[in-house]
Design a protein around this motif. Structure first.
Motif, PDB file in Angstrom:
ATOM      1  N   ASN A 101     -13.269 -41.400  86.092  1.00 51.58           N
ATOM      2  CA  ASN A 101     -14.295 -40.389  86.318  1.00 51.58           C
ATOM      3  C   ASN A 101     -15.674 -41.026  86.519  1.00 51.58           C
ATOM      4  OD1 ASN A 101     -16.268 -38.575  84.108  1.00 51.58           O
ATOM      5  ND2 ASN A 101     -15.731 -37.720  86.081  1.00 51.58           N
ATOM      6  N   LEU A 102     -16.043 -41.943  85.640  1.00 53.64           N
ATOM      7  CA  LEU A 102     -17.379 -42.529  85.679  1.00 53.64           C
ATOM      8  C   LEU A 102     -17.617 -43.372  86.925  1.00 53.64           C
ATOM      9  CD1 LEU A 102     -17.758 -43.582  81.937  1.00 53.64           C
ATOM     10  CD2 LEU A 102     -19.060 -41.790  83.114  1.00 53.64           C
ATOM     11  N   SER A 104     -16.560 -42.864  89.805  1.00 54.05           N
ATOM     12  CA  SER A 104     -16.752 -41.997  90.963  1.00 54.05           C
ATOM     13  C   SER A 104     -18.070 -41.237  90.893  1.00 54.05           C
ATOM     14  CB  SER A 104     -15.590 -41.013  91.076  1.00 54.05           C
ATOM     15  OG  SER A 104     -15.796 -40.099  92.120  1.00 54.05           O
ATOM     16  N   VAL A 105     -18.349 -40.655  89.721  1.00 58.21           N
ATOM     17  CA  VAL A 105     -19.512 -39.778  89.581  1.00 58.21           C
ATOM     18  C   VAL A 105     -20.794 -40.570  89.344  1.00 58.21           C
ATOM     19  CG1 VAL A 105     -20.467 -37.806  88.329  1.00 58.21           C
ATOM     20  CG2 VAL A 105     -17.999 -37.969  88.706  1.00 58.21           C
ATOM     21  N   ARG A 106     -20.715 -41.657  88.560  1.00 55.57           N
ATOM     22  CA  ARG A 106     -21.860 -42.512  88.225  1.00 55.57           C
ATOM     23  C   ARG A 106     -23.065 -41.709  87.697  1.00 55.57           C
ATOM     24  NH1 ARG A 106     -21.142 -47.950  90.227  1.00 55.57           N
ATOM     25  NH2 ARG A 106     -18.888 -48.141  90.359  1.00 55.57           N
ATOM     26  N   PRO A 107     -22.892 -40.982  86.602  1.00 56.71           N
ATOM     27  CA  PRO A 107     -23.989 -40.158  86.092  1.00 56.71           C
ATOM     28  C   PRO A 107     -24.969 -40.933  85.206  1.00 56.71           C
ATOM     29  CG  PRO A 107     -22.057 -39.833  84.736  1.00 56.71           C
ATOM     30  CD  PRO A 107     -21.663 -40.813  85.811  1.00 56.71           C
ATOM     31  N   SER A 230     -26.958 -38.796  79.733  1.00 54.66           N
ATOM     32  CA  SER A 230     -27.258 -37.762  80.732  1.00 54.66           C
ATOM     33  C   SER A 230     -27.426 -36.422  80.040  1.00 54.66           C
ATOM     34  CB  SER A 230     -26.139 -37.659  81.779  1.00 54.66           C
ATOM     35  OG  SER A 230     -24.931 -37.221  81.185  1.00 54.66           O
ATOM     36  N   ILE A 237     -25.910 -34.707  87.333  1.00 55.24           N
ATOM     37  CA  ILE A 237     -24.486 -34.569  87.633  1.00 55.24           C
ATOM     38  C   ILE A 237     -23.720 -34.385  86.324  1.00 55.24           C
ATOM     39  CG2 ILE A 237     -22.461 -35.739  88.546  1.00 55.24           C
ATOM     40  CD1 ILE A 237     -24.310 -37.268  90.430  1.00 55.24           C
ATOM     41  N   ASN A 238     -22.941 -33.327  86.239  1.00 53.16           N
ATOM     42  CA  ASN A 238     -22.091 -33.092  85.078  1.00 53.16           C
ATOM     43  C   ASN A 238     -20.717 -33.672  85.380  1.00 53.16           C
ATOM     44  OD1 ASN A 238     -20.475 -32.145  83.016  1.00 53.16           O
ATOM     45  ND2 ASN A 238     -21.334 -30.090  83.028  1.00 53.16           N
ATOM     46  N   ARG A 239     -20.474 -34.834  84.825  1.00 52.13           N
ATOM     47  CA  ARG A 239     -19.233 -35.531  85.166  1.00 52.13           C
ATOM     48  C   ARG A 239     -17.985 -34.804  84.694  1.00 52.13           C
ATOM     49  NH1 ARG A 239     -16.735 -38.878  81.318  1.00 52.13           N
ATOM     50  NH2 ARG A 239     -17.819 -39.230  79.339  1.00 52.13           N
ATOM     51  N   ALA A 242     -17.054 -32.456  87.619  1.00 53.19           N
ATOM     52  CA  ALA A 242     -17.164 -33.003  88.970  1.00 53.19           C
ATOM     53  C   ALA A 242     -15.798 -33.203  89.605  1.00 53.19           C
ATOM     54  CB  ALA A 242     -17.911 -34.336  88.921  1.00 53.19           C
TER      55      ALA A 242
END
Length: 400
Positions: A101-102, A104-107, A230, A237-239, A242
């Motif tokens: 998840n992280l 891809s999203v990189r929040p 975050s 961005i709310n991972r 997402a």
């Protein structure tokens, strides 16, 4: 030499190697799975093995030394690892999907993410998000954490009790959600274990007994400013929601693996068990064959659902936010099908399957846990109903 069973969901040589790799690990952890189930102790030896064999870096980005396997590939390995031990697969799965998840999203700030990736690759450090609370209930239903973060000089003081903290015995650091008191917002923080972080050994359940999902008590834990990863609001961005939450498909993959183990066990049992009253092996008895047929339908339809959704999601990157209904449906369908598969296997095995030293008894208890992961069945049903009705209403509105 035994012929390897064809798997239509292995698409290339890389996936074949990953599948064989996971199967080898599953066979090793299966040897002691029953021991940890009986005691409820955390299987540190299983995680030592996974660390040594590189399993903990599978979903870490290549730029930080990981293997960066895809969601589809993660499902392949996790489904197989769960055939050896559902508890170990479920526990390590939170770590795998967190990095999946992280990356891809990189929040978060990249230096924080880089540091955690390096710790996972070089030291085998694990990571999980600890969000649930006994006091607040299911935060997925919209609750506000009772864990409070108060601003102080240089950072924040955090207090509260988190529950269902899988991997708690082995985590050196983890993230939590907490209520930012002075901002009236919920935020994600990075916590490093210290004397003010206490693991309360509360995990004593009927199934998934060795995931180490204890409570974690935070007593005025100081974290620096950079530990605020975050804020969970519209400006960040709310991972957790997402990409249609597709990374959570890893959870039903685990329960499908447990069901697969029950299926393999009962097939071997059916072709080996001789019935004196029937005068042959029980696999030739009509009502046994009927149950086996039902198991095959449930297992195969579940696997097609899981891998078809994952493949469609990966092949349509511009529409990754459009698969929420499919992801929720897969979780509902697969977890409930898995329960039915193990139930049918137990009916075939008979009363002996109720014994505490019988493999199916353990699989039966483990698979019951599937529907309790969010989104729960009622949430999925409501989500799909809302989605269908909204589409109809919007369509009618456009024609008026």
């Amino acid at each position: 030499m035994a012929v390897r069973e064809f798997d239509p969901f292995i698409r290339n040589e890389r996936e074949e190697k990953l599948a064989r790799y996971a199967e080898a690990l599953a066979s090793q952890i299966a040897e002691t799975a029953h021991v940890y189930d009986e005691s409820g102790a955390f299987p540190f030896e299983h995680f030592d093995l996974l660390r040594q064999e590189g399993y903990l870096k599978l979903t870490v980005p290549k730029q930080y030394g990981g293997d960066e396997i895809s969601l589809y590939e993660t499902l392949l390995v996790q489904e197989r690892l769960a055939r050896g031990d559902g508890s170990t697969a479920l526990a390590v799965g939170w770590h795998l999907l967190t990095f999946l998840n992280l990356r891809s999203v990189r929040p978060w700030k990249e230096e924080v993410f880089a540091r955690l990736c390096t710790a996972a690759v070089k030291e085998g450090k694990m990571l999980n998000i600890i969000s649930s609370e006994r006091e607040t209930g299911n935060l997925a239903r919209g609750g506000i954490p009772s864990t409070i973060a108060k601003r102080t000089s240089g950072g924040y003081m955090i207090s509260g009790v988190k529950s269902f903290a899988s991997l708690a015995p082995i985590l050196d650091h983890f993230t939590i959600t907490a209520y930012l008191e002075d901002e009236d917002k919920v935020a994600e923080f990075l916590i490093t274990k210290n004397e003010n972080v206490k693991v309360i050994e509360s995990w004593n359940t009927i199934g998934m007994r060795s995931t180490g999902s204890h409570d974690i008590e935070l007593n005025d834990v100081f974290v620096p400013e950079e530990a605020l990863l975050s804020r969970l609001d519209d400006s960040h961005i709310n991972r957790f929601v997402a990409d249609s939450r597709a990374y959570s498909l890893e959870v039903p993959a685990v329960y499908l693996g447990i069901a697969w183990a029950a299926r393999d066990f009962i097939l071997d049992f059916a072709v080996s068990k001789y019935s004196r009253s029937f005068g042959g092996v029980i696999a030739d008895i009509p009502h046994i064959r009927d149950k086996i047929g039902q198991i095959e339908i449930l297992l195969k339809s579940s696997r097609y659902t899981l891998y078809a959704i994952a493949e469609k999601w990966e092949n349509n990157p511009e529409h990754k936010d459009c698969f929420s209904d499919e992801v929720s449906m897969a979780k509902y369908l697969i977890c409930n099908n898995a329960i039915r598969i193990v139930e049918l296997a137990m009916r075939i095995a008979g009363g002996h399957a109720l014994s505490k030293n019988h493999k199916l008894e353990r699989l039966f208890r483990d698979v019951q846990c599937g529907p309790f992961h969010p989104p729960q069945d009622d949430m999925v049903i409501q989500q799909l109903a809302d989605s269908a009705l909204t589409k109809v209403k919007n369509k009618k509105g456009k024609t008026i």
